[in-house]
Design a protein around this motif. Structure first.
Motif, PDB file in Angstrom:
ATOM      1  N   ALA A 174      -0.915   4.727   9.055  1.00 33.51           N
ATOM      2  CA  ALA A 174       0.364   5.412   9.294  1.00 33.51           C
ATOM      3  C   ALA A 174       1.295   5.238   8.097  1.00 33.51           C
ATOM      4  CB  ALA A 174       1.015   4.853  10.557  1.00 33.51           C
ATOM      5  N   ALA A 175       1.324   4.040   7.533  1.00 31.05           N
ATOM      6  CA  ALA A 175       2.173   3.783   6.365  1.00 31.05           C
ATOM      7  C   ALA A 175       1.691   4.567   5.155  1.00 31.05           C
ATOM      8  CB  ALA A 175       2.185   2.287   6.050  1.00 31.05           C
ATOM      9  N   TRP A 176       0.374   4.649   4.994  1.00 28.38           N
ATOM     10  CA  TRP A 176      -0.182   5.384   3.856  1.00 28.38           C
ATOM     11  C   TRP A 176       0.080   6.881   3.972  1.00 28.38           C
ATOM     12  CZ3 TRP A 176      -5.012   8.321   4.124  1.00 28.38           C
ATOM     13  CH2 TRP A 176      -5.363   8.881   2.896  1.00 28.38           C
ATOM     14  N   ARG A 177      -0.090   7.422   5.169  1.00 26.55           N
ATOM     15  CA  ARG A 177       0.163   8.860   5.345  1.00 26.55           C
ATOM     16  C   ARG A 177       1.638   9.184   5.117  1.00 26.55           C
ATOM     17  NH1 ARG A 177      -4.372  11.122   6.724  1.00 26.55           N
ATOM     18  NH2 ARG A 177      -5.911  10.084   8.042  1.00 26.55           N
ATOM     19  N   ALA A 178       2.513   8.248   5.454  1.00 28.40           N
ATOM     20  CA  ALA A 178       3.943   8.477   5.225  1.00 28.40           C
ATOM     21  C   ALA A 178       4.293   8.376   3.742  1.00 28.40           C
ATOM     22  CB  ALA A 178       4.764   7.461   6.024  1.00 28.40           C
ATOM     23  N   ASN A 179       3.508   7.599   2.989  1.00 29.78           N
ATOM     24  CA  ASN A 179       3.791   7.424   1.561  1.00 29.78           C
ATOM     25  C   ASN A 179       2.468   7.299   0.796  1.00 29.78           C
ATOM     26  OD1 ASN A 179       5.121   6.966  -0.864  1.00 29.78           O
ATOM     27  ND2 ASN A 179       5.376   4.768  -0.500  1.00 29.78           N
ATOM     28  N   PRO A 180       1.730   8.400   0.645  1.00 27.15           N
ATOM     29  CA  PRO A 180       0.394   8.335   0.030  1.00 27.15           C
ATOM     30  C   PRO A 180       0.400   7.911  -1.434  1.00 27.15           C
ATOM     31  CG  PRO A 180       1.085  10.617   0.341  1.00 27.15           C
ATOM     32  CD  PRO A 180       2.075   9.764   1.066  1.00 27.15           C
ATOM     33  N   LYS A 181       1.529   8.020  -2.111  1.00 23.67           N
ATOM     34  CA  LYS A 181       1.604   7.612  -3.514  1.00 23.67           C
ATOM     35  C   LYS A 181       2.061   6.157  -3.676  1.00 23.67           C
ATOM     36  CE  LYS A 181       2.415  12.204  -5.463  1.00 23.67           C
ATOM     37  NZ  LYS A 181       1.131  12.238  -6.217  1.00 23.67           N
ATOM     38  N   GLY A 182       2.395   5.510  -2.574  1.00 24.13           N
ATOM     39  CA  GLY A 182       2.863   4.128  -2.653  1.00 24.13           C
ATOM     40  C   GLY A 182       1.742   3.178  -3.047  1.00 24.13           C
ATOM     41  N   TRP A 183       1.996   2.354  -4.089  1.00 28.79           N
ATOM     42  CA  TRP A 183       0.949   1.435  -4.543  1.00 28.79           C
ATOM     43  C   TRP A 183       0.590   0.430  -3.453  1.00 28.79           C
ATOM     44  CZ3 TRP A 183       0.336  -3.777  -4.860  1.00 28.79           C
ATOM     45  CH2 TRP A 183      -0.749  -4.238  -5.594  1.00 28.79           C
ATOM     46  N   ALA A 184       1.589  -0.118  -2.784  1.00 26.11           N
ATOM     47  CA  ALA A 184       1.329  -1.145  -1.765  1.00 26.11           C
ATOM     48  C   ALA A 184       0.509  -0.567  -0.619  1.00 26.11           C
ATOM     49  CB  ALA A 184       2.649  -1.724  -1.255  1.00 26.11           C
ATOM     50  N   GLU A 185       0.891   0.642  -0.185  1.00 24.54           N
ATOM     51  CA  GLU A 185       0.171   1.276   0.927  1.00 24.54           C
ATOM     52  C   GLU A 185      -1.287   1.554   0.549  1.00 24.54           C
ATOM     53  OE1 GLU A 185       4.478   1.934   1.551  1.00 24.54           O
ATOM     54  OE2 GLU A 185       3.121   2.073  -0.164  1.00 24.54           O
ATOM     55  N   LYS A 186      -1.471   2.085  -0.652  1.00 21.71           N
ATOM     56  CA  LYS A 186      -2.817   2.442  -1.087  1.00 21.71           C
ATOM     57  C   LYS A 186      -3.681   1.198  -1.266  1.00 21.71           C
ATOM     58  CE  LYS A 186      -5.001   5.410  -4.544  1.00 21.71           C
ATOM     59  NZ  LYS A 186      -4.749   6.284  -5.714  1.00 21.71           N
ATOM     60  N   HIS A 187      -3.121   0.176  -1.907  1.00 19.74           N
ATOM     61  CA  HIS A 187      -3.880  -1.059  -2.131  1.00 19.74           C
ATOM     62  C   HIS A 187      -4.246  -1.725  -0.805  1.00 19.74           C
ATOM     63  CE1 HIS A 187      -5.131  -4.841  -3.928  1.00 19.74           C
ATOM     64  NE2 HIS A 187      -4.315  -5.470  -3.112  1.00 19.74           N
ATOM     65  N   LEU A 188      -3.302  -1.754   0.119  1.00 21.88           N
ATOM     66  CA  LEU A 188      -3.561  -2.400   1.404  1.00 21.88           C
ATOM     67  C   LEU A 188      -4.633  -1.654   2.183  1.00 21.88           C
ATOM     68  CD1 LEU A 188      -2.900  -4.710   3.229  1.00 21.88           C
ATOM     69  CD2 LEU A 188      -0.985  -3.406   4.170  1.00 21.88           C
ATOM     70  N   LEU A 189      -4.625  -0.312   2.098  1.00 24.55           N
ATOM     71  CA  LEU A 189      -5.649   0.459   2.799  1.00 24.55           C
ATOM     72  C   LEU A 189      -7.029   0.164   2.207  1.00 24.55           C
ATOM     73  CD1 LEU A 189      -6.299   2.417   4.992  1.00 24.55           C
ATOM     74  CD2 LEU A 189      -5.735   4.314   3.456  1.00 24.55           C
ATOM     75  N   GLU A 190      -7.102   0.020   0.890  1.00 24.07           N
ATOM     76  CA  GLU A 190      -8.376  -0.341   0.256  1.00 24.07           C
ATOM     77  C   GLU A 190      -8.877  -1.678   0.780  1.00 24.07           C
ATOM     78  OE1 GLU A 190      -8.299  -0.294  -4.031  1.00 24.07           O
ATOM     79  OE2 GLU A 190      -6.877   1.362  -4.036  1.00 24.07           O
ATOM     80  N   ARG A 191      -7.991  -2.664   0.818  1.00 19.58           N
ATOM     81  CA  ARG A 191      -8.388  -3.994   1.286  1.00 19.58           C
ATOM     82  C   ARG A 191      -8.772  -3.969   2.760  1.00 19.58           C
ATOM     83  NH1 ARG A 191     -10.449  -6.181  -2.222  1.00 19.58           N
ATOM     84  NH2 ARG A 191     -10.216  -8.232  -1.262  1.00 19.58           N
ATOM     85  N   LEU A 192      -8.057  -3.160   3.545  1.00 19.67           N
ATOM     86  CA  LEU A 192      -8.370  -3.051   4.972  1.00 19.67           C
ATOM     87  C   LEU A 192      -9.762  -2.455   5.177  1.00 19.67           C
ATOM     88  CD1 LEU A 192      -7.472  -3.218   7.944  1.00 19.67           C
ATOM     89  CD2 LEU A 192      -6.600  -0.908   7.706  1.00 19.67           C
ATOM     90  N   LEU A 193     -10.078  -1.416   4.420  1.00 18.57           N
ATOM     91  CA  LEU A 193     -11.389  -0.795   4.545  1.00 18.57           C
ATOM     92  C   LEU A 193     -12.490  -1.798   4.213  1.00 18.57           C
ATOM     93  CD1 LEU A 193     -10.627   2.682   2.939  1.00 18.57           C
ATOM     94  CD2 LEU A 193     -11.013   2.180   5.354  1.00 18.57           C
ATOM     95  N   LYS A 194     -12.219  -2.666   3.226  1.00 18.81           N
ATOM     96  CA  LYS A 194     -13.202  -3.693   2.894  1.00 18.81           C
ATOM     97  C   LYS A 194     -13.298  -4.718   4.019  1.00 18.81           C
ATOM     98  CE  LYS A 194     -14.558  -7.014  -0.643  1.00 18.81           C
ATOM     99  NZ  LYS A 194     -14.319  -7.527  -2.009  1.00 18.81           N
ATOM    100  N   ALA A 195     -12.148  -5.129   4.545  1.00 16.24           N
ATOM    101  CA  ALA A 195     -12.153  -6.111   5.633  1.00 16.24           C
ATOM    102  C   ALA A 195     -12.813  -5.545   6.881  1.00 16.24           C
ATOM    103  CB  ALA A 195     -10.719  -6.530   5.956  1.00 16.24           C
ATOM    104  N   ASP A 196     -12.616  -4.237   7.102  1.00 15.47           N
ATOM    105  CA  ASP A 196     -13.125  -3.583   8.307  1.00 15.47           C
ATOM    106  C   ASP A 196     -14.588  -3.203   8.165  1.00 15.47           C
ATOM    107  OD1 ASP A 196     -12.740  -2.809  10.861  1.00 15.47           O
ATOM    108  OD2 ASP A 196     -11.719  -0.933  10.424  1.00 15.47           O
ATOM    109  N   GLY A 197     -15.132  -3.374   6.946  1.00 17.69           N
ATOM    110  CA  GLY A 197     -16.520  -3.011   6.737  1.00 17.69           C
ATOM    111  C   GLY A 197     -16.745  -1.514   6.764  1.00 17.69           C
TER     112      GLY A 197
END
Length: 562
Positions: free
Chosen positions: A294-317
């Motif tokens: 939700a945070a990424w879709r609200a701000n797709p260019k945000g570095w924090a949002e994008k980086h966190l989504l990358e880490r989440l995808l790794k954590a989530d497998g």
């Protein structure tokens, strides 16, 4: 184990610099209260104030020094450190004996303490607590952490992280950061003690508050040495350790963790969502994913949002496709994001798709500086590994045509030589591209043509001279060419040097004089090769007569025999 000094006077000069070292020479007599331990030397130096100095010898990092003078507190090896080092070097012969004595005193103290009764030791500690406020505060905190009153621990931890006692006009200066660090580090001890005493759930809550407080104030601290970042990292580790022990509600943990990580003021702690994979479990990861997406879709260019989504995808497998989707939503104009996608696909065993994305990045790069150099290297290396050398040449050829430069020409030459296609049409076409790129402009800000630089780089000096004659060279390139052809074509080189000297006659300043002298030396070499040294002497005499008021120039010419 005792040992002699591991540093010399030259080490002191190197660490301090010439100026501080020379000042330190005058302070040797001001050194007092020298105490030599096994690895440290402490002393007092009387200057503007009485300064405390500590020198440390380490096998790995060598000699280091600390002083509480203003210059020393900025991290410099100051004159007071030099003075102590020099004073100790004067008595170097006695160092092993003093270190042996220090070790004996330590053993004596340890033995004496071990022989005291419980009551005697308690009396000794209480005596020290009455005289040392800082020690009392630290032990009070440890006692609270080992007891039952979590409220006291919370209050003490937050007070230890309070920067106000150290701040000047709301900011903790570098000179005060070390003192603040010593206090803040006690918070880590308390948090770990909470977990160790079976109150990890309380440690989770206190650690969250501590992280929030430090994150809010970190930007108001001069942490040039990274000491406070180390405390923040330690708080993060203490929080994770407590979570692993206490197993807090995973959904509630995700609700705290995601907003914390999205707030850039908390970067110093270095918390990684992947480390919380076990703590969050399925329910926590699902909640974290919902909030991050939700945070990424609200701000797709945000570095924090994008980086966190990358880490989440790794954590989530999650699969690589989800990661590609994240990056594909915001592609960098120089193709760097295409490279990130390509590497992720290649790591997933999808080399074909990886190369497609990388080549797409080359085609779609629209930045003024062209495509990312690492992206270009990625594409070329993959083609080269597969034996597709013509494809590498084609990539390098297209880049040269799009943005002519010496570097692009050199890369194409290397690729074409490897493919065996350089000598012939490939080189001729490349030079045509550079020739069509135009001639150099006028003024100091304009550079010479890439064509002349490329021909000189090829050592094709005849063609470079012709291109220069055709108007493709600036003054820098003319002089570079003259230097290269001087031994074989001294007359042509001499013409260039004399032409370059003329405008310098009207200029003043050290730089102009040095350049004029260099050109005269080069001209003299040409005259010697031509056997016309008398002409050169006449030329220099006339030049000196016209420039005789420039005393610095005259001195420089005299120095070089001109």
């Amino acid at each position: 184990m005792t040992h002699a000094l591991g540093f010399t006077e030259e080490d002191l000069r190197r660490l301090a610099g010439t100026r501080s070292f020379e000042r330190g020479l005058g302070y040797r007599s001001a050194v007092s209260r020298v105490e030599i331990g096994d690895e440290t030397i402490t002393a007092t130096v009387d200057g503007t104030d009485a300064y405390e100095v500590e020198l440390t010898e380490d096998e790995d990092s060598g000699l280091t020094g600390w002083c509480d003078c203003p210059f020393g507190q900025e991290g410099n090896f100051c004159k007071h450190c030099v003075a102590v080092g020099l004073a100790v070097l004067q008595e170097a012969g006695s160092v092993p004996r003093q270190r042996s004595a220090a070790a004996s005193r330590t053993r004596l103290l340890d033995g004496w303490l071990e022989s005291r009764t419980r009551e005697e030791l308690l009396a000794l500690v209480r005596e020290q607590l009455s005289d040392d406020r800082d020690l009392r505060r630290r032990l009070e905190l440890r006692a609270a952490a080992a007891g039952e009153d979590t409220g006291i621990v919370r209050e003490r931890v937050l007070s230890l992280l309070d920067t106000r006692p150290f701040a000047r006009c709301g900011y903790v200066e570098y000179a005060d950061t070390h003192a603040y660090h010593r206090q803040a580090a006690e918070a880590l001890t308390a948090l770990r003690a909470l977990t160790a005493s079976g109150r990890s759930a309380a440690a989770v809550e206190v650690a969250r508050e501590a992280l929030r407080v430090l994150g809010r104030t970190y930007g108001e601290i001069d942490d040039s040495d990274g000491l406070i970042a180390g405390v923040a990292s330690g708080l993060a580790e203490a929080h994770l350790e407590a979570c692993r022990t206490a197993r807090p509600d995973p959904v509630e943990t995700a609700e705290w963790l995601v907003p914390y990580l999205l707030d850039e003021v908390n970067d110093a702690a270095g918390i990684d969502l992947v480390d919380y994979r076990e703590v969050l479990g399925g329910p926590g990861l699902a909640r974290a994913r919902a909030r991050v997406v939700a945070a990424w879709r609200a701000n797709p260019k945000g570095w924090a949002e994008k980086h966190l989504l990358e880490r989440l995808l790794k954590a989530d497998g999650d699969g690589v496709d989800a990661l590609v989707e994240v990056h594909a939503s915001d592609l960098a104009p120089n193709g760097h994001t295409h490279l990130v996608i390509a590497r992720a696909l290649e790591a997933a065993g999808r080399a074909g798709e990886a190369l497609e994305w990388a080549e797409r990045g080359l085609r779609e790069a629209v930045s003024e500086g062209g495509p990312d150099s690492d992206l270009v290297a990625f594409v070329c290396e993959r083609h080269e590994r597969a034996g597709r050398l013509p494809a590498v040449v084609a990539v390098r050829r297209n880049l040269l045509r799009a943005r002519p430069s010496l570097a692009a020409y050199q890369h194409l030459r290397k690729a074409a030589r490897t493919a065996g296609t350089w000598d012939g049409a490939e080189r001729a076409d490349a030079l045509d591209v550079l020739r069509a790129a135009g001639r150099p402009g006028k003024g100091r800000a304009c550079n010479g043509s890439v064509l002349v630089d490329a021909l000189m780089d090829d050592n094709d000096l005849a063609s470079a001279w012709q291109a220069a004659t055709d108007g493709h060279a600036d003054q820098r390139q003319w002089r570079a060419l003259a230097d290269l052809i001087r031994d074989r074509q001294p007359a042509d080189a001499l013409t260039v040097y004399l032409r370059s000297i003329e405008p310098l006659r009207e200029q003043t300043g050290d730089r102009a004089y040095e350049r004029l002298t260099e050109l005269l030396l080069s001209a003299r070499a040409c005259h010697r090769a031509l056997g016309t040294e008398d002409d050169f002497s006449t030329y220099v005499a006339a030049l000196r007569a016209g420039q005789k008021r420039k005393r610095k120039l005259m001195a420089l010419l005299d120095r070089h025999g001109l």
